[in-house]
Scaffold this active site. Structure first.
Site: not given
Ligand code: FAD
Ligand code: EPU
Length: 341
Positions: A160, A234, A330
């Site tokens: 991240r 997250s 994050e």
């Molecule tokens: P924004 O929220 O619009 O911007 C994020 C940051 O990047 C800000 O600081 C912004 O200024 C900057 N930025 C955006 N675009 C540019 C650009 N073109 N140039 C320079 N700076 C820029 N993230 C994960 O890593 N893994 C996941 O599994 C994951 N799951 C998610 C699930 C949900 C339901 C949600 C809501 C979010 C999740 N995220 C996850 C977080 C998010 O989706 C990612 O961080 C994504 O890359 C953000 O993209 P955005 O375009 O919405 O960025």
């Molecule tokens: N867990 C709990 N309770 C909860 C949630 C999770 O006990 O309420 C424990 C469980 O043991 C589970 C483990 O945490 O097995 C991992 O949970 P999960 O697989 O849901 O993933 P996570 O670690 O919570 C991370 C990323 C996600 C990504 C998933 C899948 C980060 C900060 N988050 O979540 O990314 O989608 O793994 O790879 O690394 C994001 O960055 O926004 C995001 C959603």
């Protein structure tokens, strides 16, 4: 250019704040015109707004990136180099690659947001991070107005993390990203419940589309859809700690959910820490800790960003007191919030 413009539709938390000025750009010339017409304003680059928490109105210029386009820039016997505009929607780009049988992004299906934001925090899920398939990106340097190319090692990707969140913060606007995708699949099914999901469907020789669909099903079962319940995924990073600290925690909490990162480091599941601190499902006013995934904070409707930030501070303090671990946010807090709490 718009003025006093509502950002509520542009952030997945659904926070009701306004931008003093707001403009969109779909190419670099448009970006330059806007920047010349509005010098000396604080800038915020907006993609899909899915990793942001606004705690107040933005007193500057919000620039929404809408640079589109997907093209193949190079091909070898084994790889295809695909360039995508920063304003492309990430999940649509992933589906486009799957449809062309370009392999490597399938585990990253259904992550909200734009292509341009994907390198910012080196998005990751289900055992893959974009650094695994990243080739290079182009970015507009705000100070000089020049375009610069960044290769993988220059981006300093980590969990991240990237150089754009650290040393080069707020200096560049990413305009396109090129990925080195494979012509033959190299399936990653060992993470989380992917294999279980494939078994349940009776799939023995999965395609990249099968992997994508499995990931989508798992994500939909635990992560709230921002269209229904405001959230930014997250809220905290999973903390990475050294072996000795891990052994101490393990002695007290033998069930702590964790992954070994290396010989010296272990990553703890922050969701487990939050759930086991009794905070899962906690509700404070119109925001709370998601009932199915404790790492996700949600807006039940009408919450202010500051209330969600306060809730996150309460979580950080509780986890610190109970486990001696400091969670790091994050989500990007806008405007930036300097202290840990
Ligand atoms: P924004 O929220 O619009 O911007 C994020 C940051 O990047 C800000 O600081 C912004 O200024 C900057 N930025 C955006 N675009 C540019 C650009 N073109 N140039 C320079 N700076 C820029 N993230 C994960 O890593 N893994 C996941 O599994 C994951 N799951 C998610 C699930 C949900 C339901 C949600 C809501 C979010 C999740 N995220 C996850 C977080 C998010 O989706 C990612 O961080 C994504 O890359 C953000 O993209 P955005 O375009 O919405 O960025
Ligand atoms: N867990 C709990 N309770 C909860 C949630 C999770 O006990 O309420 C424990 C469980 O043991 C589970 C483990 O945490 O097995 C991992 O949970 P999960 O697989 O849901 O993933 P996570 O670690 O919570 C991370 C990323 C996600 C990504 C998933 C899948 C980060 C900060 N988050 O979540 O990314 O989608 O793994 O790879 O690394 C994001 O960055 O926004 C995001 C959603």
């Amino acid at each position: 250019m718009e003025h006093n413009y509502s950002l509520q539709p542009f952030n997945t938390f659904g926070i009701d704040v306004k931008a003093k000025h707001f403009a969109t750009f779909s190419n670099i010339a448009e970006l330059q015109t806007i920047l010349h017409s509005a010098p000396n304003l604080d800038l915020l680059i907006l993609g899909g707004g899915s990793n942001m928490l606004f705690t107040q109105d933005f007193n500057g210029l919000v620039l929404r990136n809408e640079i589109k386009g997907i093209s193949v820039v190079k091909e070898t016997n084994t790889q295809v180099f695909v360039k995508a505009g920063a304003g492309e929607v990430w999940h649509e780009f992933v589906l486009h690659c799957i449809a062309h049988n370009w392999c490597g992004l399938e585990n990253l299906s259904l992550i909200p947001g734009s292509v341009g934001a994907s390198p910012m925090q080196n998005i990751g899920a289900y055992g893959v991070e974009i650094k695994d398939v990243f080739h290079e990106l182009s970015a507009y340097h705000l100070e000089s107005g020049e375009m610069h190319t960044f290769h993988k090692e220059q981006c300093q990707f980590g969990y991240r993390e990237s150089v754009f969140k650290r040393a080069l913060k707020d200096q560049y606007i990413i305009t396109d990203v090129t990925f080195a995708l494979a012509k033959q699949p190299n399936l990653k099914t060992s993470y989380g419940a992917i294999q279980q999901e494939l078994d349940a469907k009776g799939i023995q020789n999965p395609s990249i589309r099968d992997i994508s669909e499995a990931v989508i099903a798992i994500r939909q079962s635990k992560l709230p859809d921002p269209k229904v319940l405001g959230n930014a995924g997250s809220f905290f990073k999973n903390p990475v700690i050294d072996r000795n600290s891990f052994e101490t925690i393990l002695a007290k909490f033998p069930n702590v959910s964790h992954y070994v990162v290396s010989d010296t480091e272990v990553k703890l599941a922050a969701g487990w820490l939050i759930e086991n601190a009794g905070l899962k499902g906690l509700r404070q006013g119109s925001c709370g800790v998601h009932e199915k995934q404790a790492l996700v904070l949600v807006n039940y409707g009408g919450s202010q960003g500051q209330q969600i930030l306060d809730l996150s501070s309460h979580i950080i303090q509780t986890i610190q007191a109970l486990f001696g671990i400091t969670l790091e946010r994050e989500v990007n807090i806008i405007p930036p919030h300097e202290s840990i709490l």
